[in-house]
Design a protein around this motif. Structure first.
Motif, PDB file in Angstrom:
ATOM      1  N   ILE A 188       2.992   7.333  -9.808  1.00 25.72           N
ATOM      2  CA  ILE A 188       2.431   6.562  -8.699  1.00 25.72           C
ATOM      3  C   ILE A 188       1.675   5.371  -9.265  1.00 25.72           C
ATOM      4  O   ILE A 188       1.016   5.472 -10.310  1.00 25.72           O
ATOM      5  CB  ILE A 188       1.515   7.436  -7.809  1.00 25.72           C
ATOM      6  N   SER A 189       1.798   4.236  -8.593  1.00 20.42           N
ATOM      7  CA  SER A 189       1.095   3.045  -9.048  1.00 20.42           C
ATOM      8  C   SER A 189       0.766   2.172  -7.843  1.00 20.42           C
ATOM      9  O   SER A 189       1.296   2.372  -6.753  1.00 20.42           O
ATOM     10  CB  SER A 189       1.948   2.258 -10.056  1.00 20.42           C
ATOM     11  N   ARG A 190      -0.107   1.198  -8.072  1.00 18.71           N
ATOM     12  CA  ARG A 190      -0.546   0.348  -6.979  1.00 18.71           C
ATOM     13  C   ARG A 190      -0.554  -1.108  -7.414  1.00 18.71           C
ATOM     14  O   ARG A 190      -1.026  -1.437  -8.507  1.00 18.71           O
ATOM     15  CB  ARG A 190      -1.948   0.748  -6.529  1.00 18.71           C
ATOM     16  N   ASP A 191      -0.001  -1.966  -6.577  1.00 20.74           N
ATOM     17  CA  ASP A 191      -0.072  -3.409  -6.780  1.00 20.74           C
ATOM     18  C   ASP A 191      -1.180  -3.931  -5.890  1.00 20.74           C
ATOM     19  O   ASP A 191      -1.027  -4.018  -4.668  1.00 20.74           O
ATOM     20  CB  ASP A 191       1.272  -4.056  -6.432  1.00 20.74           C
ATOM     21  N   ILE A 192      -2.312  -4.263  -6.507  1.00 24.90           N
ATOM     22  CA  ILE A 192      -3.473  -4.691  -5.742  1.00 24.90           C
ATOM     23  C   ILE A 192      -3.200  -5.975  -4.975  1.00 24.90           C
ATOM     24  O   ILE A 192      -3.647  -6.163  -3.847  1.00 24.90           O
ATOM     25  CB  ILE A 192      -4.678  -4.849  -6.673  1.00 24.90           C
ATOM     26  N   SER A 193      -2.432  -6.882  -5.552  1.00 14.35           N
ATOM     27  CA  SER A 193      -2.214  -8.187  -4.929  1.00 14.35           C
ATOM     28  C   SER A 193      -1.442  -8.093  -3.628  1.00 14.35           C
ATOM     29  O   SER A 193      -1.585  -8.947  -2.753  1.00 14.35           O
ATOM     30  CB  SER A 193      -1.483  -9.112  -5.900  1.00 14.35           C
ATOM     31  N   THR A 194      -0.628  -7.045  -3.495  1.00 17.83           N
ATOM     32  CA  THR A 194       0.194  -6.919  -2.288  1.00 17.83           C
ATOM     33  C   THR A 194      -0.146  -5.678  -1.478  1.00 17.83           C
ATOM     34  O   THR A 194       0.499  -5.421  -0.458  1.00 17.83           O
ATOM     35  CB  THR A 194       1.688  -6.854  -2.663  1.00 17.83           C
TER      36      THR A 194
END
Length: 129
Positions: A69-75
């Protein structure tokens, strides 16, 4: 916040898929985002979660070592990279989010999100043998 899960499809056993959970509305620090799945005739199962305040994660035993699991903060998009897929991974996958107190761990969030989280439409993952 509204969520939309996507990226499901049909894949052969051993293959990979990447699911996306896009949030409309800003997810600030202090949120948990979790992935859950429900196979036909079975109860909903928690798969993985990530905490926005520190990036800590949780994985169920059934997916540990295969899913990331990962997260793209910008989007404000959370991804679930699924590798080494098995037929038993076949399910509709959902994402959920909620603002939770800072002391809540990613593991604890899996038990809380079903009760208080915002849910989006699921995406079907089918793994053929």
């Amino acid at each position: 916040v509204q969520l939309q899960a996507s990226g499901g499809g049909l894949v052969q056993s051993g293959g990979s898929l990447r699911l996306s959970c896009a949030a409309s509305g800003l997810i600030l620090s202090g949120y948990a985002i979790g992935w859950f799945r429900q196979a036909p005739g079975k109860e909903r199962e928690g798969v993985s979660s990530i905490m926005t305040n520190d990036g800590s994660t949780y994985y169920s035993d059934s997916v540990k070592g295969r899913f990331t699991i990962s997260r793209d903060i910008s989007t404000d998009t959370v991804y679930l990279q699924m590798n080494s897929l098995k037929p038993e991974d076949t399910a509709v996958y959902y994402c959920s989010t909620a603002a939770l107190p800072g002391h809540v761990t990613a593991a604890q969030a899996m038990g809380i999100l079903p009760r208080v989280g915002v849910w989006g439409p699921g995406t079907l993952v089918t793994v053929s043998s």
